[in-house]
Design a protein around this motif. Structure first.
Motif, short mmCIF file in Angstrom:
data_model
loop_
_atom_site.label_atom_id
_atom_site.label_comp_id
_atom_site.label_asym_id
_atom_site.label_seq_id
_atom_site.Cartn_x
_atom_site.Cartn_y
_atom_site.Cartn_z
N GLN A 17 -2.37 -13.76 -4.88
CA GLN A 17 -1.63 -13.15 -3.77
C GLN A 17 -1.33 -11.67 -4.06
OE1 GLN A 17 1.81 -15.59 -3.22
NE2 GLN A 17 0.70 -17.19 -2.09
N LEU A 18 -0.96 -11.40 -5.32
CA LEU A 18 -0.68 -10.01 -5.70
C LEU A 18 -1.93 -9.15 -5.58
CD1 LEU A 18 1.71 -10.47 -8.76
CD2 LEU A 18 2.29 -9.57 -6.50
N ARG A 19 -3.06 -9.69 -5.99
CA ARG A 19 -4.33 -8.95 -5.85
C ARG A 19 -4.65 -8.66 -4.39
NH1 ARG A 19 -8.43 -11.27 -10.49
NH2 ARG A 19 -7.07 -10.71 -12.22
N GLN A 20 -4.39 -9.64 -3.52
CA GLN A 20 -4.63 -9.43 -2.09
C GLN A 20 -3.71 -8.33 -1.54
OE1 GLN A 20 -4.10 -13.29 -0.35
NE2 GLN A 20 -6.24 -13.89 -0.63
N GLU A 21 -2.46 -8.37 -1.97
CA GLU A 21 -1.51 -7.34 -1.54
C GLU A 21 -1.93 -5.96 -2.03
OE1 GLU A 21 2.55 -8.25 -2.47
OE2 GLU A 21 2.37 -10.29 -1.67
N VAL A 22 -2.37 -5.88 -3.30
CA VAL A 22 -2.82 -4.61 -3.86
C VAL A 22 -4.03 -4.10 -3.08
CG1 VAL A 22 -3.89 -3.54 -5.89
CG2 VAL A 22 -1.84 -4.95 -6.16
N GLU A 23 -4.95 -4.99 -2.76
CA GLU A 23 -6.14 -4.60 -2.00
C GLU A 23 -5.76 -4.11 -0.60
OE1 GLU A 23 -9.80 -3.44 -1.42
OE2 GLU A 23 -9.10 -4.24 -3.34
N ARG A 26 -4.34 -0.69 -0.94
CA ARG A 26 -5.41 0.29 -1.18
C ARG A 26 -6.10 0.67 0.13
NH1 ARG A 26 -7.77 -2.29 -6.69
NH2 ARG A 26 -6.39 -1.15 -8.10
N ARG A 27 -6.37 -0.34 0.98
CA ARG A 27 -6.99 -0.05 2.28
C ARG A 27 -6.07 0.81 3.14
NH1 ARG A 27 -8.61 -5.50 1.92
NH2 ARG A 27 -6.84 -6.10 3.21
N ASP A 28 -4.77 0.47 3.16
CA ASP A 28 -3.81 1.26 3.93
C ASP A 28 -3.74 2.70 3.40
OD1 ASP A 28 -3.21 -0.90 5.49
OD2 ASP A 28 -1.29 -1.36 4.49
N HIS A 29 -3.77 2.83 2.09
CA HIS A 29 -3.71 4.17 1.48
C HIS A 29 -4.95 4.97 1.84
CE1 HIS A 29 -4.10 7.08 -1.92
NE2 HIS A 29 -2.83 7.29 -1.57
#
Length: 129
Positions: A17-23, A26-29
């Motif tokens: 879940q944390l990896r999905q949130e980080v990804e 990253r897309r938002d950034h």
């Protein structure tokens, strides 16, 4: 042992879940950077357009205005005028008359004089009078 395996599964799920949130972050950034980049480019274009000086008055246009001013002043029997009144005579803006001043100064039919009653004002006088 089953307790350890259950805990390991929970940690792995949390990690996923944390990896999905980080990804997602990253897309938002990346989207945000792209948007900001477009805004910066647009701002630069607007600033460049504002900093670009107005095109100089074409010599032919300036000559036409000077000739017309001379004929209007002669026709109305006006010996001298201010830049503001000259603009009214020609039906143009005062900044345009300000651009005409160098042409008026070189034309032998006109004299550009300081107004004795006003520090910043200049008078446009017909030379023969």
């Amino acid at each position: 042992m089953s307790e350890i395996l259950a805990r390991l599964a929970a940690v792995e799920e949390e990690n996923r879940q944390l990896r999905q949130e980080v990804e997602a972050l990253r897309r938002d950034h990346a989207d945000h950077r792209e948007t900001v980049g477009r805004e910066i480019a647009s701002d630069r274009r607007r600033i460049t357009a504002l900093e670009t000086p107005a095109p100089a008055l074409r010599e032919k246009t300036a000559e036409d205005h000077v000739n017309r001013l001379f004929s209007e002043m002669r026709r109305l029997n006006i010996r001298q005028t201010t830049a503001k009144d000259a603009a009214r005579l020609l039906g143009v803006s005062k900044p345009l008359i300000d651009k005409l001043k160098p042409y008026l100064a070189t034309d032998p039919r006109f004299l550009i004089l300081r107004d004795p009653h006003h520090k910043q004002r200049h008078l446009i006088r017909l030379a023969g009078t």
